[in-house]
Design a protein around this motif. Structure first.
Motif, mmCIF file in Angstrom:
data_model
loop_
_atom_site.group_PDB
_atom_site.id
_atom_site.type_symbol
_atom_site.label_atom_id
_atom_site.label_comp_id
_atom_site.label_asym_id
_atom_site.label_seq_id
_atom_site.Cartn_x
_atom_site.Cartn_y
_atom_site.Cartn_z
ATOM 1 N N ALA A 141 39.842 53.883 33.392
ATOM 2 C CA ALA A 141 41.292 53.877 33.133
ATOM 3 C C ALA A 141 41.931 52.550 33.514
ATOM 4 O O ALA A 141 43.033 52.510 34.047
ATOM 5 C CB ALA A 141 41.981 55.045 33.844
ATOM 6 N N LEU A 142 41.240 51.458 33.239
ATOM 7 C CA LEU A 142 41.859 50.145 33.445
ATOM 8 C C LEU A 142 42.805 49.876 32.285
ATOM 9 O O LEU A 142 42.551 50.298 31.162
ATOM 10 C CB LEU A 142 40.790 49.052 33.498
ATOM 11 C CG LEU A 142 39.902 49.041 34.735
ATOM 12 C CD1 LEU A 142 38.873 47.928 34.631
ATOM 13 C CD2 LEU A 142 40.725 48.878 36.005
ATOM 14 N N PHE A 143 43.892 49.176 32.550
ATOM 15 C CA PHE A 143 44.847 48.857 31.493
ATOM 16 C C PHE A 143 44.274 47.717 30.653
ATOM 17 O O PHE A 143 44.135 46.605 31.153
ATOM 18 C CB PHE A 143 46.196 48.490 32.085
ATOM 19 C CG PHE A 143 46.748 49.559 32.992
ATOM 20 C CD1 PHE A 143 46.861 50.863 32.544
ATOM 21 C CD2 PHE A 143 47.116 49.273 34.286
ATOM 22 C CE1 PHE A 143 47.352 51.856 33.365
ATOM 23 C CE2 PHE A 143 47.613 50.263 35.117
ATOM 24 C CZ PHE A 143 47.729 51.560 34.660
ATOM 25 N N PRO A 144 43.949 47.976 29.381
ATOM 26 C CA PRO A 144 43.177 46.988 28.615
ATOM 27 C C PRO A 144 43.957 45.711 28.324
ATOM 28 O O PRO A 144 43.353 44.663 28.133
ATOM 29 C CB PRO A 144 42.841 47.730 27.316
ATOM 30 C CG PRO A 144 43.882 48.782 27.202
ATOM 31 C CD PRO A 144 44.242 49.176 28.602
ATOM 32 N N ASN A 145 45.293 45.828 28.309
ATOM 33 C CA ASN A 145 46.091 44.656 27.931
ATOM 34 C C ASN A 145 46.464 43.794 29.134
ATOM 35 O O ASN A 145 47.116 42.774 28.964
ATOM 36 C CB ASN A 145 47.359 45.103 27.202
ATOM 37 C CG ASN A 145 48.227 45.969 28.086
ATOM 38 O OD1 ASN A 145 47.717 46.779 28.858
ATOM 39 N ND2 ASN A 145 49.518 45.795 28.007
ATOM 40 N N LEU A 146 46.092 44.225 30.320
ATOM 41 C CA LEU A 146 46.418 43.449 31.511
ATOM 42 C C LEU A 146 45.157 42.795 32.059
ATOM 43 O O LEU A 146 44.065 43.351 31.978
ATOM 44 C CB LEU A 146 47.035 44.354 32.589
ATOM 45 C CG LEU A 146 48.313 45.103 32.206
ATOM 46 C CD1 LEU A 146 48.819 45.916 33.388
ATOM 47 C CD2 LEU A 146 49.392 44.134 31.731
ATOM 48 N N ASP A 162 46.299 41.471 37.165
ATOM 49 C CA ASP A 162 47.456 42.350 36.952
ATOM 50 C C ASP A 162 47.085 43.812 37.152
ATOM 51 O O ASP A 162 47.906 44.611 37.588
ATOM 52 C CB ASP A 162 48.033 42.150 35.546
ATOM 53 C CG ASP A 162 48.865 40.881 35.465
ATOM 54 O OD1 ASP A 162 49.311 40.409 36.528
ATOM 55 O OD2 ASP A 162 49.052 40.360 34.359
ATOM 56 N N TYR A 194 39.859 39.902 31.131
ATOM 57 C CA TYR A 194 40.370 41.197 30.692
ATOM 58 C C TYR A 194 39.272 42.238 30.865
ATOM 59 O O TYR A 194 38.085 41.893 30.804
ATOM 60 C CB TYR A 194 40.812 41.127 29.233
ATOM 61 C CG TYR A 194 42.106 40.369 29.069
ATOM 62 C CD1 TYR A 194 43.318 40.964 29.388
ATOM 63 C CD2 TYR A 194 42.109 39.053 28.629
ATOM 64 C CE1 TYR A 194 44.506 40.275 29.263
ATOM 65 C CE2 TYR A 194 43.296 38.346 28.502
ATOM 66 C CZ TYR A 194 44.487 38.964 28.817
ATOM 67 O OH TYR A 194 45.662 38.284 28.711
ATOM 68 N N PRO A 195 39.652 43.505 31.066
ATOM 69 C CA PRO A 195 38.645 44.547 31.305
ATOM 70 C C PRO A 195 37.509 44.543 30.280
ATOM 71 O O PRO A 195 36.354 44.716 30.640
ATOM 72 C CB PRO A 195 39.461 45.834 31.230
ATOM 73 C CG PRO A 195 40.812 45.435 31.696
ATOM 74 C CD PRO A 195 41.023 44.029 31.206
ATOM 75 N N ALA A 196 37.850 44.326 28.986
ATOM 76 C CA ALA A 196 36.816 44.412 27.954
ATOM 77 C C ALA A 196 35.759 43.330 28.109
ATOM 78 O O ALA A 196 34.695 43.400 27.501
ATOM 79 C CB ALA A 196 37.456 44.336 26.573
ATOM 80 N N GLN A 197 36.042 42.307 28.922
ATOM 81 C CA GLN A 197 35.051 41.239 29.104
ATOM 82 C C GLN A 197 34.052 41.577 30.206
ATOM 83 O O GLN A 197 33.143 40.810 30.470
ATOM 84 C CB GLN A 197 35.766 39.939 29.478
ATOM 85 C CG GLN A 197 36.546 39.327 28.331
ATOM 86 C CD GLN A 197 37.367 38.149 28.805
ATOM 87 O OE1 GLN A 197 38.394 38.320 29.454
ATOM 88 N NE2 GLN A 197 36.914 36.952 28.506
ATOM 89 N N LEU A 198 34.280 42.705 30.883
ATOM 90 C CA LEU A 198 33.425 43.054 32.015
ATOM 91 C C LEU A 198 32.493 44.203 31.662
ATOM 92 O O LEU A 198 32.788 44.983 30.762
ATOM 93 C CB LEU A 198 34.295 43.471 33.205
ATOM 94 C CG LEU A 198 35.341 42.458 33.672
ATOM 95 C CD1 LEU A 198 36.209 43.076 34.757
ATOM 96 C CD2 LEU A 198 34.683 41.192 34.181
ATOM 97 N N GLN A 221 33.854 46.964 35.683
ATOM 98 C CA GLN A 221 35.160 47.592 35.449
ATOM 99 C C GLN A 221 35.445 48.641 36.511
ATOM 100 O O GLN A 221 36.559 48.766 36.998
ATOM 101 C CB GLN A 221 35.193 48.239 34.065
ATOM 102 C CG GLN A 221 35.189 47.226 32.950
ATOM 103 C CD GLN A 221 35.499 47.872 31.607
ATOM 104 O OE1 GLN A 221 36.453 48.617 31.465
ATOM 105 N NE2 GLN A 221 34.703 47.567 30.605
#
Lengths: 562, 389
Positions: free
Chosen positions: B119-124, B128, B164-168, B173
């Motif tokens: 549940a990480l905020f993908p746009n932050l 952040d 960003y989360p998607a890079q991890l 994450q």
């Protein structure tokens, strides 16, 4: 020392979402349910206001009504039988074959959405009418009547079916195709056993949408139908022509029934649909295959040419002096037919209505969907009621909604009586009319977010409204823009609800076409249609640029999405 | 606020919270009725006819790592979400650090939570995300930055602020999610299947890290899992749940060695159920087997034993010691560090026994189907189960 916490507790109480949802429910009830109820009640009252079934008896006795009802039904059935296979094959070519310029075929396939449904009617008159270039193709049959209605309705309904079928065919499990190939299934058998079943629900949905569209469309039969009676035109004649609201209400009810029925079936079918794609599915990638691709390319080329021919003819008509005798190109229809005649104000009205519809409708739809999907709005019955009301407009033809509005808001007892004939009521009617697809887009986007965003925010003592602003809205931005574009274009092109609600000051462009056509001014009518098409095209272009830029500059994170 | 914010996770030396509280002086001593840090009384919840929680009684000590374990639908997640205030219970009380939080909304409770889905905020950005709970009004940017840096250091991902989360990766994450949950220095950490979405290797690595971090910070932690190995490896105490009820609470060793009932015995590890007739205070007979038991048998005429596969010993073929018997090998599964052997033994019901022999114990000897083995069950491993409910 450890209890460093109560930094600040959330400003949003647990009750606020519920209260806001109550406001949304009240608004939907006021502007959707009550007008429809007024219609129902209006139909079972006599002139003195007492309960009676007199109007139904009267209606049944009216000569020609049965014919009109029968005509409406068989035309809708024929239109459905033609449109769905045409659109299915077109969607199949786009999604399941290796065609060059796929984006272009798709764009042309959806091009009819840019203009009002009357574009097709006008163009078919020009192609096949008394003075038509291709008149001979009809072999003596007249285009004014069922032939023209069917052709123009197929053209207008095609993109609606195409949108659904493109989505239905977009996702396929490649493993099933590999299994079919490994088992040595023939091309036809593979199509029958893998492709068709996967697209079944899309096909049913498309058929019902097209059927409902045809039943409730009245601009087309009005313009090209000649003396061929259908129910939708009957409503228009009763209400606008003869101010017989009571009989109009009866016919509107009659229209409402098959359409509501169609959407009830659709809802039921969709509910039975199991997620056919699991997380483990492998996306199907078509491989080049000349035997399949070449015929499909020809098919796309043929249909695209025809569709451009329709759109192009409408535009061409607006530019020639007097079809078919004087083909000199001129802007006279725009200058004298529209601007000098004072009709251009209609275009400005439509711009205003469309802009307001997008600006008011988008936040309203999205916020309501957010309350439903992302907050524990209580009580549960309220959420259920709002969901039902959000799904209802899909099954209510525009002209039924329009008549409901007349009966409800035009009533002297209604305190909101002052709204009648204003731009406000037209904007409200348009938002309500196109509510359901927007709601579904918003819900889909909101459902795709992680379930626990709000729970995490709460644990971090961040208000859910802050999270809506900082996370939910940015992540759903593409859906929000799509809703705005959809509302704008539909508000620009719609005729059905607004035709009952405008005054001389608030005449919208699409209705102006109808009036111009009625006055025999086909050139200016085509000019107005062209203006609408160009406006919609421009908005679509701006939308594409905007999403492109916004997503690139402010949403860098999307580039990493896997 | 700032100082308070930073004192839980300081520099390198961190005093565990319970110890610090004890040092601070007599916090718990003076109480007449010492209360647990988190006390749950008679908690119940139903969804229609389905009973999700049925009179849950649970006390969690300060600084403890408690694991709620059970099959899906057992109520463990419902219990966690009730503690978090995300799903309100129908009845019962939850008292946290002396404060009745039963009716409080989530935002007024004091916990951090980590979900299976991260549940990480993908746009932050990562920074952040971690700072999400710190940015209230006009808080000091510099302090927030410092805190984020500290938290990322803590979870072993320094320098990832701008990503960003998607890079991890999934494991990374989940570490960020943990950093975000701990950044506000909550008094309680709730973990909802935090490792289930990870691959096997990452899961084992992260579970060690989470446990080490928890011990270091001393933050009271409640974790939900359906993975018994995870529970055994991480917990101070395990709460085994089924059908909305607590089946047993205890240290991992006790739960494993002395399951309180059939369900717990079955759910934790593998086992063989042996039904035997009581023939004396320390003896029972099952078929041709006469077994001596370590603990005294209850008075009932039949006794039931739960024998773990690793408790069955391999003996010399001629060994005639107590509790030994012959078994025919039906099947042998080689699983690397150990082998699972299915045997036919002369028990009362003739049900095959499953034994586990470690590979270094077998010294490369191969066990083939049809072989005859001399087996034994040490008396101390024969403890009677309570009567089936």
């Amino acid at each position: 020392m450890i209890l460093s916490l109560p930094l600040r507790w959330c400003a949003d109480g647990e009750r606020l979402p519920g209260r806001l949802l109550l406001v949304a429910a009240a608004a939907l009830a006021l502007f959707l349910v009550l007008p429809l109820l007024a219609l129902l009640i209006g139909s079972v009252r006599d002139d003195e206001g007492a309960f009676s079934l007199l109007r139904f008896a009267e209606f049944a006795a009216t000569p020609g009504m049965a014919t009109a009802a029968w005509n409406t039904l068989w035309v809708a059935a024929l239109v459905t039988a033609l449109t769905v296979p045409l659109a299915f094959l077109y969607a199949y070519a786009i999604q399941r074959a290796c065609l060059p310029l796929r984006g272009l075929w798709r764009l042309i396939g959806l091009s009819a959405l840019l203009g009002p449904s009357l574009v097709g009617a006008i163009a078919f008159i020009q192609w096949f009418g008394t003075q038509g270039v291709l008149k001979a193709w009809l072999g003596g049959a007249s285009v004014y009547g069922p032939v023209g209605i069917v052709m123009a309705t197929v053209y207008a309904a095609f993109p609606h079916a195409l949108m659904i079928l493109v989505v239905a065919l977009a996702t396929a499990d490649g493993r099933l195709y590999e299994a079919a190939d490994a088992l040595g299934a023939s091309r036809w058998r593979r199509f029958r056993t893998v492709t068709l079943p996967a697209a079944k629900y899309g096909l049913i949905s498309a058929a019902l949408v097209v059927f409902a569209y045809s039943v409730s469309e009245f601009g087309i039969p009005k313009v090209i139908g000649g003396n061929f009676p259908v129910l939708a035109v009957e409503v228009y004649v009763q209400v606008v022509g003869q101010h017989n609201f009571g009989r109009g209400a009866i016919v509107a009810l009659l229209l409402l029934l098959p359409v509501l029925f169609a959407f009830a079936i659709d809802t039921w079918v969709q509910r039975r649909q199991q997620a056919s794609l699991t997380a483990r599915a492998v996306p199907y990638q078509p491989r080049p295959d000349r035997r399949r691709d070449l015929p499909l390319l020809l098919y796309c080329l043929l249909l695209a040419t025809a569709m451009l021919g329709v759109l192009g003819m409408a535009m061409y008509t607006s530019l020639v002096r007097f079809w078919p005798y004087n083909l000199e190109l001129t802007l006279d229809h725009y200058i004298y037919g529209l601007a000098e005649a004072g009709v251009l104000a209609a275009w400005q009205n439509s711009l205003k209505i469309a802009a307001l519809t997008a600006l008011i409708g988008t936040p309203l739809v999205f916020f309501t969907a957010w309350l439903l999907e992302r907050t524990p709005a209580r009580p549960a019955a309220l959420a259920t009621a709002v969901r039902a009301m959000a799904a209802l407009p899909m099954g209510v033809p525009g002209l039924v909604l329009g008549i409901g509005y007349i009966l409800f808001f035009n009533s002297p007892d209604n305190p909101l009586n002052g709204l009648y004939h204003t731009l406000t009521i037209m904007v409200v009617a348009t938002v309500v009319h196109f509510y359901t697809p927007c709601h579904l887009t918003a819900v889909t986007a909101l459902k795709s977010l992680d379930r626990e965003f709000e729970a995490v925010s709460a644990s971090l003592k961040v208000s859910r409204f802050v999270t809506l602003w900082r996370v939910t809205l940015p992540v759903c931005l593409p859906a929000v823009l799509e809703i705005a574009r959809y509302l704008f274009i539909n508000a620009m092109t719609t005729v059905s609800a607004l035709v009952f609600l405008y005054s001389s000051e608030t005449l919208p462009a699409a209705v102006a076409i109808l009036n111009l056509d009625e006055a025999g001014e086909l050139g200016p009518a085509a000019a107005m249609a062209t203006l609408i098409v160009l406006t919609s095209a421009l908005i679509s272009l701006v939308y594409s640029l905007l999403t492109h830029l916004l997503l690139r500059r402010h949403q860098a994170w999307r580039n990493f999405q896997r | 606020m700032a100082e308070a914010l930073f004192d839980q996770v300081g520099s390198e030396e961190v005093i565990p919270a319970p110890a610090a509280r004890r040092l601070a002086g007599g916090f718990t001593v003076d109480r007449e009725l010492p209360m647990a840090h988190l006390e749950i009384t008679q908690l119940s919840k139903r969804y229609g006819a389905f009973v999700a929680l049925d009179g849950i009684e649970l006390a969690v000590d300060e600084g403890e790592f408690l694991v709620l374990l059970g099959p899906s639908g057992c109520g463990k997640t419902t219990l966690l979400r009730a503690i978090a205030g995300l799903d309100r219970q129908d009845e019962g009380r939850i008292v946290h650090a002396g404060r009745d939080i039963s009716r409080l909304p989530p935002g007024q409770r004091d916990y951090g939570i980590v979900f299976q889905s991260y549940a990480l905020f993908p746009n932050l950005s990562v920074a952040d995300n971690v700072a999400y709970g710190l940015q209230h009004g006009r808080s000091d940017r510099r302090l927030i930055r410092q805190r984020v840096e500290e938290m990322l250091e803590l979870v072993g991902l320094p320098g990832t602020q701008a990503k960003y989360p998607a890079q991890l990766s999934g494991g990374q994450q989940q570490r960020i999610a943990l950093a975000r949950a701990l950044a506000t220095a909550p008094d309680l950490l709730l973990l909802d299947e935090p490792l289930s979405a990870l691959d096997a290797i990452e899961r084992v690595r992260l579970r060690g890290e989470i446990r080490a971090l928890q011990t270091r910070l001393g933050v009271t932690t409640i974790m939900v899992t359906h993975d018994q190995e995870e529970a055994l490896a991480m917990a101070d105490r395990i709460v085994v749940m089924q059908r909305g009820r607590i089946q047993q609470i205890g240290a991992p060793r006790d739960i494993y060695r002395q399951p309180g009932n059939d369900f717990v015995a079955d759910f934790i590890g593998r086992g063989n159920l042996l039904v035997a007739e009581r023939v004396g205070p320390h003896h029972a007979r099952s078929g041709d087997l006469l077994l001596r038991t370590g603990a005294e048998l209850p008075a009932a005429s039949t006794a039931r034993f739960y024998v773990r596969p690793e408790d069955i010993r391999l003996h010399d073929t001629l060994d005639q010691g107590e509790n030994t018997f012959y078994g025919h090998v039906l099947k042998c599964e080689f699983l690397g560090p150990y082998s699972l052997v299915t045997l036919r033994a002369p028990t009362a019901d003739g049900r095959p026994l499953v034994a586990q022999f470690s590979s270094n114990y077998l010294c490369g000897r191969e066990i083939r189907p049809g072989a005859l083995l001399r087996l034994g069950i040490p008396a101390e491993h024969l403890q009677a189960l309570p009567e089936a409910a």
